[in-house]
Scaffold this active site. Structure first.
Site, PDB file in Angstrom:
ATOM      1  N   MET A   1      36.974   6.599  39.810  1.00 60.42           N
ATOM      2  CA  MET A   1      36.608   7.223  41.099  1.00 60.42           C
ATOM      3  C   MET A   1      36.230   6.140  42.104  1.00 60.42           C
ATOM      4  SD  MET A   1      34.066  10.112  39.621  1.00 60.42           S
ATOM      5  CE  MET A   1      34.504  11.093  38.189  1.00 60.42           C
TER       6      MET A   1
ATOM      7  N   MET B   1      43.489  20.278  37.571  1.00 59.92           N
ATOM      8  CA  MET B   1      42.027  20.197  37.621  1.00 59.92           C
ATOM      9  C   MET B   1      41.462  21.608  37.589  1.00 59.92           C
ATOM     10  SD  MET B   1      41.336  17.086  37.465  1.00 59.92           S
ATOM     11  CE  MET B   1      39.568  17.403  37.424  1.00 59.92           C
TER      12      MET B   1
ATOM     13  N   GLY C   1      34.807  16.492  28.248  1.00 63.07           N
ATOM     14  CA  GLY C   1      33.719  15.528  28.350  1.00 63.07           C
ATOM     15  C   GLY C   1      32.462  16.078  27.731  1.00 63.07           C
TER      16      GLY C   1
ATOM     17  N   ASP D   1      38.220   8.221  33.683  1.00 59.27           N
ATOM     18  CA  ASP D   1      38.116   8.717  35.054  1.00 59.27           C
ATOM     19  C   ASP D   1      37.729   7.601  36.013  1.00 59.27           C
ATOM     20  OD1 ASP D   1      38.537  11.652  34.840  1.00 59.27           O
ATOM     21  OD2 ASP D   1      36.866  11.501  33.439  1.00 59.27           O
TER      22      ASP D   1
ATOM     23  N   ASP E   1      41.861  19.727  32.922  1.00 63.32           N
ATOM     24  CA  ASP E   1      40.684  18.850  32.963  1.00 63.32           C
ATOM     25  C   ASP E   1      39.553  19.506  33.756  1.00 63.32           C
ATOM     26  OD1 ASP E   1      38.893  16.724  33.176  1.00 63.32           O
ATOM     27  OD2 ASP E   1      40.228  15.445  34.359  1.00 63.32           O
ATOM     28  N   GLY E   2      38.403  19.692  33.099  1.00 65.04           N
ATOM     29  CA  GLY E   2      37.212  20.177  33.787  1.00 65.04           C
ATOM     30  C   GLY E   2      36.652  21.446  33.175  1.00 65.04           C
TER      31      GLY E   2
ATOM     32  N   MET F   1      41.100   9.013  40.620  1.00 67.08           N
ATOM     33  CA  MET F   1      40.565   9.796  41.737  1.00 67.08           C
ATOM     34  C   MET F   1      40.284   8.810  42.855  1.00 67.08           C
ATOM     35  SD  MET F   1      38.225  12.275  39.429  1.00 67.08           S
ATOM     36  CE  MET F   1      38.443  11.224  38.007  1.00 67.08           C
TER      37      MET F   1
ATOM     38  N   SER G   1      36.773  12.726  27.387  1.00 61.91           N
ATOM     39  CA  SER G   1      36.559  12.002  28.639  1.00 61.91           C
ATOM     40  C   SER G   1      35.349  11.087  28.525  1.00 61.91           C
ATOM     41  CB  SER G   1      36.339  12.987  29.780  1.00 61.91           C
ATOM     42  OG  SER G   1      35.916  12.265  30.919  1.00 61.91           O
TER      43      SER G   1
ATOM     44  N   HIS H   1      40.416   9.650  27.665  1.00 60.60           N
ATOM     45  CA  HIS H   1      40.562   9.946  29.092  1.00 60.60           C
ATOM     46  C   HIS H   1      39.590   9.091  29.904  1.00 60.60           C
ATOM     47  CE1 HIS H   1      41.758  12.638  32.435  1.00 60.60           C
ATOM     48  NE2 HIS H   1      40.498  12.605  32.820  1.00 60.60           N
TER      49      HIS H   1
ATOM     50  N   GLY I   1      35.195  14.756  40.286  1.00 64.01           N
ATOM     51  CA  GLY I   1      34.098  13.892  40.715  1.00 64.01           C
ATOM     52  C   GLY I   1      32.938  13.847  39.735  1.00 64.01           C
TER      53      GLY I   1
ATOM     54  N   HIS J   1      42.912   8.728  34.768  1.00 63.97           N
ATOM     55  CA  HIS J   1      42.908   9.702  35.859  1.00 63.97           C
ATOM     56  C   HIS J   1      42.353   9.022  37.104  1.00 63.97           C
ATOM     57  CE1 HIS J   1      40.951  13.747  37.354  1.00 63.97           C
ATOM     58  NE2 HIS J   1      41.873  13.294  38.176  1.00 63.97           N
TER      59      HIS J   1
HETATM   60  C1  DX5 Z   1      35.992  15.276  36.576  1.00 63.13           C
HETATM   61  C2  DX5 Z   1      36.742  14.440  35.594  1.00 63.13           C
HETATM   62  C3  DX5 Z   1      36.760  14.992  34.232  1.00 63.13           C
HETATM   63  C4  DX5 Z   1      35.396  15.118  33.606  1.00 63.13           C
HETATM   64  C5  DX5 Z   1      35.461  16.257  32.650  1.00 63.13           C
HETATM   65  O1  DX5 Z   1      36.202  14.758  37.814  1.00 63.13           O
HETATM   66  O2  DX5 Z   1      38.094  14.311  36.009  1.00 63.13           O
HETATM   67  O3  DX5 Z   1      37.633  14.262  33.389  1.00 63.13           O
HETATM   68  O4  DX5 Z   1      34.980  13.967  32.934  1.00 63.13           O
HETATM   69  O5  DX5 Z   1      34.193  16.511  32.166  1.00 63.13           O
HETATM   70  P1  DX5 Z   1      33.787  17.939  31.574  1.00 63.13           P
HETATM   71  O6  DX5 Z   1      34.693  18.211  30.407  1.00 63.13           O
HETATM   72  O7  DX5 Z   1      32.371  17.762  31.207  1.00 63.13           O
HETATM   73  O8  DX5 Z   1      34.001  18.956  32.683  1.00 63.13           O
HETATM   74 ZN    ZN Z   2      39.538  13.449  34.532  1.00 63.59          ZN
END
Ligand code: DX5
Ligand code: ZN
Length: 214
Positions: free
Chosen positions: A35, A135, A195, A33, A173-174, A66, A6, A31, A140, A64
């Protein structure tokens, strides 16, 4: 297993160096993200950044969203280089239409569930999705801790996919690390977003190789 580092945890002052490392690594997807500050309490980046990334990334972009009303931007995300488009179940009033539209644009269509959204709600949509993204944190932010109930959700989702004979991947994810990824994979998860557990290590390529060796 499919691994999608990510970019949210990358060094934003030198994204090119991190994307180059991902390119040279055994990671499968990148990946991204996105937002909007409304669907989630954070704002990340949008089209100009994605378009720049697309020029330098050899890996398919797993995007992704959000954001609220993702339907408004499906073709824009295609133009910006998305290969897989993840929309949140909680953000789509007409999910069947949204997924069909994503496929019509030539992208893989994925549904994302927040931690509180039950898998059973996918019963009548699973056959229209190429992937479900579960998730395992409240979306976020990066570097949050993994929600343990995700193990149950992966098992339930795997059962649903088999029962419906659906051609659908499971991504998580997460808070993903080597330990929970191994357990989730045994329960039926196919793809992992990571990430912090990749970018906060001294050797990004080695961290990716460790995941791929699981
Ligand atoms: C959170 C994101 C994730 C995030 C994951 O909202 O959707 O993709 O970057 O990060 P880690 O792996 O550090 O939880
Ligand atoms: Zn994500």
């Amino acid at each position: 297993m499919i691994l999608a580092p990510s970019l949210l945890s990358a060094n934003f002052a030198d994204l090119k160096s991190d994307v180059d490392l991902i390119n040279e690594s055994s990671a499968d997807w990148l990946h991204i993200d996105v937002m909007d500050g409304v669907f989630v309490p954070n704002i990340s980046f949008g089209f100009p950044v994605m378009e720049a990334l697309k020029k330098i990334s050899y890996k398919p972009l797993d995007v992704h969203l959000m954001i609220v009303e993702p339907d408004r931007y499906i073709s824009r995300f295609k133009e910006a280089g998305a290969n897989i488009l993840n929309v949140h179940y909680e953000a789509c009033t007409h999910l069947n239409r949204t997924l069909n539209q994503i496929r019509k644009e030539g992208m893989k269509a994925a549904v994302t569930l927040n931690p509180h959204t039950p898998v059973v709600l996918l019963e009548d949509i699973i056959s229209d999705a190429d992937m479900v993204l579960l998730m395992s944190v409240n979306p976020g932010f990066a570097a949050q801790s993994f929600i343990e109930n995700t193990y149950n959700k992966v098992s339930q989702l795997k059962e649903l996919i088999l029962r419906k004979n659906a051609n659908c991947l499971i991504e998580v994810d997460g808070g993903i690390n080597l330990e929970n990824a191994k357990k989730l994979s045994a329960l039926g998860a196919d793809a992992f977003v990571a990430g912090n557990s990749i970018f906060a290590t001294p050797d990004i390529k080695a961290a990716i190789a460790e995941f791929k060796a699981l």
